[in-house]
Design a protein around this motif. Structure first.
Motif, mmCIF file in Angstrom:
data_model
loop_
_atom_site.group_PDB
_atom_site.id
_atom_site.type_symbol
_atom_site.label_atom_id
_atom_site.label_comp_id
_atom_site.label_asym_id
_atom_site.label_seq_id
_atom_site.Cartn_x
_atom_site.Cartn_y
_atom_site.Cartn_z
ATOM 1 N N ASP A 102 0.869 -1.176 0.000
ATOM 2 C CA ASP A 102 0.000 0.000 0.000
ATOM 3 C C ASP A 102 0.901 1.219 0.000
ATOM 4 N N TRP A 103 1.142 1.779 -1.172
ATOM 5 C CA TRP A 103 2.060 2.902 -1.317
ATOM 6 C C TRP A 103 1.458 4.212 -0.800
ATOM 7 N N SER A 104 0.173 4.204 -0.415
ATOM 8 C CA SER A 104 -0.432 5.435 0.095
ATOM 9 C C SER A 104 -0.120 5.640 1.574
ATOM 10 N N LEU A 105 0.398 4.641 2.233
ATOM 11 C CA LEU A 105 0.711 4.711 3.648
ATOM 12 C C LEU A 105 2.220 4.777 3.810
ATOM 13 N N HIS A 106 2.696 5.802 4.477
ATOM 14 C CA HIS A 106 4.140 5.983 4.653
ATOM 15 C C HIS A 106 4.461 6.192 6.127
#
Length: 130
Positions: A102-106
């Motif tokens: 999930d690249w939207s969560l950093h």
């Protein structure tokens, strides 16, 4: 629990068979072109992980991982050659292709803990001997 065998003969801090199957093909060839045979990659990599995960000095490395000199020299050689970066990129690409990332969560850890100058050994005015 200690460092003895765990479920199904696995030891704490070691790669599972499934993890090893993912990583093994991404490592340099096991057999060198010349010279004596190299220590087993899995054994040595587990030794690297043991040191990194326990925080113990290399001198405390259990003998089952091979000589500490072998573990440390391979770690530094692989780091210099970019082996770990390449493995990480390929594993991330595979996970992304499966939709597992999930690249939207950093998460960014910018923790900085500043110590007072005296914590670093600076003399205080009025200190004994200072």
């Amino acid at each position: 629990m200690g460092s003895g065998p765990h479920l199904f003969g696995m030891r704490r801090y070691e790669l599972t068979d499934a993890q090893w199957e993912q990583i093994a093909p991404l490592l340099p060839p096991q057999k060198p072109r010349t010279g004596r045979p190299a220590e087993d990659h899995r054994q040595v990599l587990n030794g690297m992980l043991w040191i990194l995960r326990t925080g113990a000095p290399g001198a405390d490395l259990p003998a089952r991982y091979g000589p500490v000199g072998t573990v440390s020299s391979r770690f530094y050689r692989w780091r210099q050659a970019g082996v770990f970066d390449r493995v990480l990129r390929r594993l991330q690409a595979r996970a992304d292709a499966r939709g597992d990332l999930d690249w939207s969560l950093h998460f960014v850890d910018a923790t900085v803990i500043r110590a007072h100058q005296h914590a670093a050994g600076a003399r205080r005015s009025g200190a004994i001997g200072g």
